[in-house]
Scaffold this active site. Structure first.
Site, mmCIF file in Angstrom:
data_model
loop_
_atom_site.group_PDB
_atom_site.id
_atom_site.type_symbol
_atom_site.label_atom_id
_atom_site.label_comp_id
_atom_site.label_asym_id
_atom_site.label_seq_id
_atom_site.Cartn_x
_atom_site.Cartn_y
_atom_site.Cartn_z
ATOM 1 N N LYS A 32 0.860 -1.192 0.000
ATOM 2 C CA LYS A 32 0.000 0.000 0.000
ATOM 3 C C LYS A 32 0.893 1.237 0.000
ATOM 4 O O LYS A 32 1.769 1.379 0.848
ATOM 5 C CB LYS A 32 -0.894 0.013 1.237
ATOM 6 C CG LYS A 32 -1.772 1.254 1.330
ATOM 7 C CD LYS A 32 -2.779 1.138 2.454
ATOM 8 C CE LYS A 32 -2.295 1.679 3.777
ATOM 9 N NZ LYS A 32 -2.120 3.135 3.812
ATOM 10 N N ASP A 59 -3.478 4.352 -1.849
ATOM 11 C CA ASP A 59 -4.424 4.770 -0.808
ATOM 12 C C ASP A 59 -4.430 6.295 -0.677
ATOM 13 O O ASP A 59 -3.783 6.847 0.204
ATOM 14 C CB ASP A 59 -3.984 4.100 0.505
ATOM 15 C CG ASP A 59 -4.826 4.483 1.706
ATOM 16 O OD1 ASP A 59 -5.968 4.937 1.522
ATOM 17 O OD2 ASP A 59 -4.329 4.318 2.837
ATOM 18 N N THR A 119 -11.151 4.783 11.057
ATOM 19 C CA THR A 119 -11.104 4.096 12.362
ATOM 20 C C THR A 119 -10.606 5.028 13.467
ATOM 21 O O THR A 119 -10.722 4.713 14.644
ATOM 22 C CB THR A 119 -10.215 2.833 12.304
ATOM 23 O OG1 THR A 119 -9.012 3.158 11.615
ATOM 24 C CG2 THR A 119 -10.901 1.707 11.571
#
Ligand code: C5P
Length: 232
Positions: A32, A59, A119
């Protein structure tokens, strides 16, 4: 694509990232590339890592008016990456525009996923600052349904939410989940964490693992431990 471990290359520059990847002589991990590395190096780092044969999740979490996101996605898709993402909060119309933008001239496209609620966002902050009066779980499920309606492939969420998302939206809807730690490891700043083995039981498709691999004394051994717990 089948279940896999994605290493978060959260490094300050390209050379550090490439030096890290040099340690992997036998396998080619899915990686990523996030804002830190991409904003420092630009498309050249994506090309360099792709040329080494790695799959890439870029990302960058796009969130803008639909036309701008469509154009941005067109540029990112040309880099030949495998997964890109947007914020579901950008609306169904924006997500549809993202999907139109990613289709390449040969008809292929990367997977497109959406962030539901980060999150790092607590229910209290979401309600107080964003004036969203639902529970955080209801919001995540609602955003996941919007993502599905827009035609995207899945969402980024906590592994602890992946089961709930699959139950609501369907088991073929992908969940990509950071917040993974070994049972005997350090949590760092992550709060809602679980182990690779538990993430497998919950049924998530991809786990994104950063520091437990990048900061390990032996990153290759840590990566292999993740693959063994999660994929086998
Ligand atoms: O080092 P660690 O395993 O915590 O890295 C997790 C990676 O996943 C980081 O790149 C972080 O930015 C990303 N991420 C996350 N939580 C989200 C979305 C992305 O931790 N909700």
């Amino acid at each position: 694509m089948q279940r896999d471990v994605i290493i978060a290359l959260d490094f300050k520059d390209g050379q550090t990232a490439l030096n890290f990847l040099d340690k992997f002589t036998e396998e080619k991990p899915f990686v990523k590339i996030g804002m830190e590395l991409f904003y420092a190096e630009g498309p050249s780092i994506v090309k360099a890592i792709k040329e080494r044969g790695h799959k890439i999740f870029l990302d960058l979490k796009l969130h803008d008016i639909p036309n701008t996101v469509k154009g941005g996605m067109r540029s990112l898709s040309k880099l030949g990456v495998d997964i890109v993402n947007v914020h579901a909060a950008g609306t169904i119309e924006m997500m549809k525009a993202a999907l139109e933008g990613v289709v390449r001239e040969d008809g292929s496209r990367p997977l497109v996923i959406a962030v539901t609620q980060l999150t790092s966002t607590s229910e209290e902050r979401m309600q107080k600052e964003l004036l969203i009066n639902a529970s955080i779980n209801d919001t995540i499920v609602h955003y996941a349904k919007n993502t599905k309606e827009a035609g995207l492939d899945g969402v980024v969420c906590s592994p602890l939410e992946a089961g709930m998302v699959k139950d609501a939206v369907g088991k073929d809807f992908l969940t990509v989940t950071p917040g993974v730690r070994f049972a005997d490891g350090d949590k760092g700043d992550q709060v809602r964490v679980t182990t690779p083995a538990r993430a497998k039981e919950i049924g998530t498709d991809f786990i994104v693992v950063g520091r437990p691999i990048t900061q390990a004394e032996d990153p290759v051994a840590a990566y292999r431990r993740c693959v063994k717990e999660f994929c086998e």
